[in-house]
Design an enzyme around this catalytic site. Sequence first.
Site, PDB file in Angstrom:
ATOM      1  N   ASN A 124       3.532  -0.316  -6.890  1.00  0.00           N
ATOM      2  CA  ASN A 124       2.748   0.614  -6.082  1.00  0.00           C
ATOM      3  C   ASN A 124       2.021   1.580  -7.016  1.00  0.00           C
ATOM      4  OD1 ASN A 124       1.907   2.477  -3.920  1.00  0.00           O
ATOM      5  ND2 ASN A 124       3.490   1.483  -2.704  1.00  0.00           N
ATOM      6  N   VAL A 125       1.094   2.345  -6.452  1.00  0.00           N
ATOM      7  CA  VAL A 125       0.414   3.370  -7.243  1.00  0.00           C
ATOM      8  C   VAL A 125       1.408   4.488  -7.581  1.00  0.00           C
ATOM      9  CG1 VAL A 125      -1.870   2.884  -6.334  1.00  0.00           C
ATOM     10  CG2 VAL A 125      -0.403   4.507  -5.133  1.00  0.00           C
ATOM     11  N   PRO A 163       0.813  -1.222   0.000  1.00  0.00           N
ATOM     12  CA  PRO A 163       0.000   0.000   0.000  1.00  0.00           C
ATOM     13  C   PRO A 163       0.845   1.271   0.000  1.00  0.00           C
ATOM     14  CG  PRO A 163      -0.701  -1.531   1.721  1.00  0.00           C
ATOM     15  CD  PRO A 163       0.601  -2.026   1.208  1.00  0.00           C
ATOM     16  N   CYS A 164       0.302   2.313  -0.595  1.00  0.00           N
ATOM     17  CA  CYS A 164       0.922   3.636  -0.512  1.00  0.00           C
ATOM     18  C   CYS A 164       0.408   4.287   0.762  1.00  0.00           C
ATOM     19  CB  CYS A 164       0.543   4.487  -1.727  1.00  0.00           C
ATOM     20  SG  CYS A 164       1.309   6.123  -1.739  1.00  0.00           S
ATOM     21  N   GLN A 165       1.303   4.470   1.724  1.00  0.00           N
ATOM     22  CA  GLN A 165       0.914   5.005   3.026  1.00  0.00           C
ATOM     23  C   GLN A 165       1.816   6.176   3.400  1.00  0.00           C
ATOM     24  OE1 GLN A 165       1.453   0.868   4.511  1.00  0.00           O
ATOM     25  NE2 GLN A 165      -0.402   1.228   5.678  1.00  0.00           N
TER      26      GLN A 165
END
Length: 411
Positions: A134-135, A91-93
């Site tokens: 990832n995005v 996830p992009c966090q």
Amino acid sequence: MELTVAELFAGVGGFRVGLNKIKEVDENGKAIENGFWKFVWANQFEPSTKIQHAYDCYIKRFGVEHHSNEDINKVNKTEIPDHTLLVGGFPCQDYSVARSLNSEQGIEGKKGVLFWDIRDILIEKAPPFVLLENVDRLLKSPSTKRGRDFAIMLKTFDELGYDVQWRVINAGDYSMPQKRRRVFIFAYKKNTKFANSTKLNLSLSNIFNFEFKVTLKDKTRSIDLSEYNDVFDISNNFKEGKFLDTGIMKDGKAIFSDVEAIVEEKYTLEEIIRKAKNINNSLNNYIVKDDKLEKLKYLKGSKRIERVAKNGHSYIYSEGTMAFPEKLDEPARTMLTSEGTVNRSSHIIYDTEIKEYRVLTPIECELIQMFPINWTNTMTEKRRYFMMGNALVTGIISRLESRLRKIVENE
């Protein structure tokens, strides 16, 4: 080196499908693997659901051996088998970091951020190669300090003895059936033959630019992350700005540029629909009529709506028009986890054979992500849509596979 892989955040096995070029399953539902890569361990855990749909699908296709359904935060990293290549879509966090109360403990990442689990595995197992997805907004996040999060990642890799390459790839530009922009990250130990042969040159060294042809934009930027003491320093003081579409970092020095894809022949949504026609038994359950159809037309139309914020400030919320129905002579738009619902982002097609508007079927969604047909039929239709909205375009990995294999085998 051996072609051994550990797969993190495995989902329904997108990296494995791509690396081993899986096209079908046998009569028992087991994947027919046509590749060279041995997956020695995989981890998949979904904290938001009691039933572990993705895990159940993975073990149906690959068997239960060497597959973990434990929260990655709780996994003892020393017990993960040795491997040559670590893969995962994470996830992009918010990657902000803070010093621990005891300075001898060094730097702590924000709790619950899964990139720190990747870091912990790199510390314990030191795989020579890493491939992540990832995005694309990762390169410019957070909005308040553009580029900081990716800089923290690069600095982490550098401190652990890795050089890095990256590239934003839109699958739809390269004869794949979906316009899906994602950033792919390839990290490798500085003591490998590959690292020693790699120059700080986007045209000569970036493996993604060999397989997915581009023209580099004129303006190339650079950054020297060695000017920052550590990731804590970057977290607090990074100011250079966002990273661009493709880049290389060698010994903490990075160069990067925007690119223009050399677009290949389109793989259209119409081709996906035609391919799925022979498998879909009935389309009646996917037809959209009456009130739902009118709501979808509204959701996809342009809007200018006056709204009031919590502080009492009024503002105009606006949205542009989306194609209705979908353009069948183009690759599909990016699929999201809400696919198949009455939602602005759902694909709505006009099916000329049944002369009705309808949503995509789960099989069509699998084909758009380049999975084998009925790969996710181990779960409910709602979860099948969700899984495909979360997955990667496996064809990207399949196309990279031969180059990755040569790199590893050359060590």
